[in-house]
Design a protein around this motif. Structure first.
Motif, PDB file in Angstrom:
ATOM      1  N   UNK A 129       0.956  -1.260   0.044  1.00  6.89           N
ATOM      2  CA  UNK A 129      -0.227   0.315  -0.153  1.00  6.89           C
ATOM      3  C   UNK A 129       0.535   1.167   0.008  1.00  6.89           C
ATOM      4  N   UNK A 130       1.887   1.671   0.685  1.00  3.56           N
ATOM      5  CA  UNK A 130       3.002   2.375   0.576  1.00  3.56           C
ATOM      6  C   UNK A 130       3.488   2.454  -0.679  1.00  3.56           C
ATOM      7  N   UNK A 131       3.863   1.143  -1.217  1.00  2.00           N
ATOM      8  CA  UNK A 131       4.031   1.743  -2.778  1.00  2.00           C
ATOM      9  C   UNK A 131       3.240   2.600  -3.879  1.00  2.00           C
ATOM     10  N   UNK A 132       1.918   2.011  -3.506  1.00  2.71           N
ATOM     11  CA  UNK A 132       1.576   1.686  -4.900  1.00  2.71           C
ATOM     12  C   UNK A 132       0.976   3.406  -4.318  1.00  2.71           C
ATOM     13  N   UNK A 133       0.639   4.252  -3.017  1.00  4.20           N
ATOM     14  CA  UNK A 133       0.063   5.060  -2.405  1.00  4.20           C
ATOM     15  C   UNK A 133       1.851   6.124  -2.644  1.00  4.20           C
ATOM     16  N   UNK A 134       2.794   6.060  -3.244  1.00  2.68           N
ATOM     17  CA  UNK A 134       3.629   6.989  -3.040  1.00  2.68           C
ATOM     18  C   UNK A 134       4.151   7.454  -4.504  1.00  2.68           C
ATOM     19  N   UNK A 135       3.730   5.470  -5.870  1.00  8.93           N
ATOM     20  CA  UNK A 135       3.788   5.905  -7.307  1.00  8.93           C
ATOM     21  C   UNK A 135       2.147   6.495  -7.698  1.00  8.93           C
ATOM     22  N   UNK A 136       1.220   6.553  -7.130  1.00  5.76           N
ATOM     23  CA  UNK A 136      -0.056   7.425  -7.220  1.00  5.76           C
ATOM     24  C   UNK A 136       0.495   8.908  -6.879  1.00  5.76           C
ATOM     25  N   UNK A 137       0.615   9.069  -5.693  1.00  2.00           N
ATOM     26  CA  UNK A 137       0.969  10.078  -5.636  1.00  2.00           C
ATOM     27  C   UNK A 137       1.994  10.929  -7.099  1.00  2.00           C
ATOM     28  N   UNK A 138       3.430  10.123  -6.704  1.00  2.00           N
ATOM     29  CA  UNK A 138       4.528  10.864  -7.454  1.00  2.00           C
ATOM     30  C   UNK A 138       3.650  11.076  -9.182  1.00  2.00           C
ATOM     31  N   UNK A 139       2.454   9.964  -9.710  1.00  2.00           N
ATOM     32  CA  UNK A 139       2.577  10.301 -10.942  1.00  2.00           C
ATOM     33  C   UNK A 139       1.698  11.416 -11.022  1.00  2.00           C
TER      34      UNK A 139
ATOM     35  N   UNK B  18       0.929  17.082 -12.935  1.00  2.00           N
ATOM     36  CA  UNK B  18       0.669  18.222 -12.314  1.00  2.00           C
ATOM     37  C   UNK B  18       1.958  19.347 -12.574  1.00  2.00           C
ATOM     38  N   UNK B  19       2.425  18.641 -13.433  1.00  2.00           N
ATOM     39  CA  UNK B  19       4.321  19.689 -13.687  1.00  2.00           C
ATOM     40  C   UNK B  19       5.113  19.403 -12.150  1.00  2.00           C
ATOM     41  N   UNK B  20       4.754  18.993 -11.322  1.00  2.00           N
ATOM     42  CA  UNK B  20       5.813  18.912 -10.360  1.00  2.00           C
ATOM     43  C   UNK B  20       6.999  18.500 -10.190  1.00  2.00           C
ATOM     44  N   UNK B  21       7.939  18.164  -9.372  1.00  2.00           N
ATOM     45  CA  UNK B  21       9.450  17.751  -9.703  1.00  2.00           C
ATOM     46  C   UNK B  21       8.989  16.336  -8.709  1.00  2.00           C
ATOM     47  N   UNK B  22       8.216  15.739  -8.805  1.00  2.00           N
ATOM     48  CA  UNK B  22       8.134  14.690  -8.011  1.00  2.00           C
ATOM     49  C   UNK B  22       8.564  12.974  -8.036  1.00  2.00           C
ATOM     50  N   UNK B  23       8.691  13.222  -9.061  1.00  2.00           N
ATOM     51  CA  UNK B  23       9.695  12.483  -9.974  1.00  2.00           C
ATOM     52  C   UNK B  23      11.270  11.891  -9.304  1.00  2.00           C
TER      53      UNK B  23
ATOM     54  N   UNK C 198      15.354  16.579 -15.371  1.00  2.81           N
ATOM     55  CA  UNK C 198      16.289  17.453 -15.819  1.00  2.81           C
ATOM     56  C   UNK C 198      15.990  18.228 -16.926  1.00  2.81           C
ATOM     57  N   UNK C 199      15.416  16.919 -18.001  1.00  2.00           N
ATOM     58  CA  UNK C 199      15.551  16.863 -19.310  1.00  2.00           C
ATOM     59  C   UNK C 199      13.858  16.992 -19.322  1.00  2.00           C
ATOM     60  N   UNK C 200      12.877  15.852 -18.496  1.00  2.00           N
ATOM     61  CA  UNK C 200      11.503  16.593 -18.331  1.00  2.00           C
ATOM     62  C   UNK C 200      10.573  17.342 -17.933  1.00  2.00           C
TER      63      UNK C 200
END
Length: 174
Positions: free
Chosen positions: A21-31, A36-41, A172-174
């Motif tokens: 659940x932590x993995x899924x939550x982190x991945x979902x949040x990052x995606x 939305x244009x944030x540097x989440x990755x 950084x290129x994305x």
């Protein structure tokens, strides 16, 4: 949280207590934040880098011979995969990073490190991000094993940071 497993007609059982659940939550949040244009990755990669670079010096000082042999075997597998398939299988990379910290004997730490590895790779796969040159990845892992074999903690830390350089540049290129 997937702690309880309810089996209709059989009963209720305690689940495997995984960090899925932590993995899924982190991945979902990052995606979501990435879209939305944030540097989440970049943030996710920084957390993973901080954890691994912060621990590798300790590993270098006390890596058991059998763990070093396993890391060498995995690096040899990476080389074969890079040469034969022009790609390193995620399973091989994941096994390398799991083996790297096994000697610390901290199961929670291993699970957290693996959770961040899995979340980053899950998001990269969902976004269609391809791996860097497999020969570069293999060479970076080999250099890390050489630093560990020499019990050179400072070189291992520097090598771990360099291991993240390609990903950092691409993000950084994305």
């Amino acid at each position: 949280m997937r702690i309880v497993d309810i089996r209709h007609g059989f009963g209720t059982y305690v689940g495997n207590l995984s960090l899925e659940p932590l993995i899924d939550g982190i991945a979902f949040r990052a995606a979501v934040h990435h879209h939305q244009g944030a540097a989440s990755l970049h943030e996710l990669m920084e957390v993973r880098e901080a954890l691994e670079a912060g621990l590798i010096g300790t590993v270098a000082a006390s890596l058991p011979t059998e763990d070093l042999a396993e890391l060498k075997r995995l690096v040899d597998t990476m080389e074969q995969e890079a040469r034969q398939h022009d790609a390193i299988r995620p399973e091989t990379d994941r096994a390398f990073h799991l083996s790297l910290y096994r000697a610390l004997g901290n199961h929670l730490l291993s699970e957290v490190l693996d959770a961040f590895w899995a979340a980053l790779h899950q998001v990269r796969a969902e976004l269609g991000d391809v791996h860097t040159d497999p020969r570069t990845t293999w060479a970076q892992h080999r250099a890390l094993v050489e630093a560990l074999e020499a019990k050179d903690g400072a070189r291992a830390v520097e090598t771990m940071h360099r291991h993240f350089d390609d990903l950092r540049a691409r993000l950084a290129m994305d």
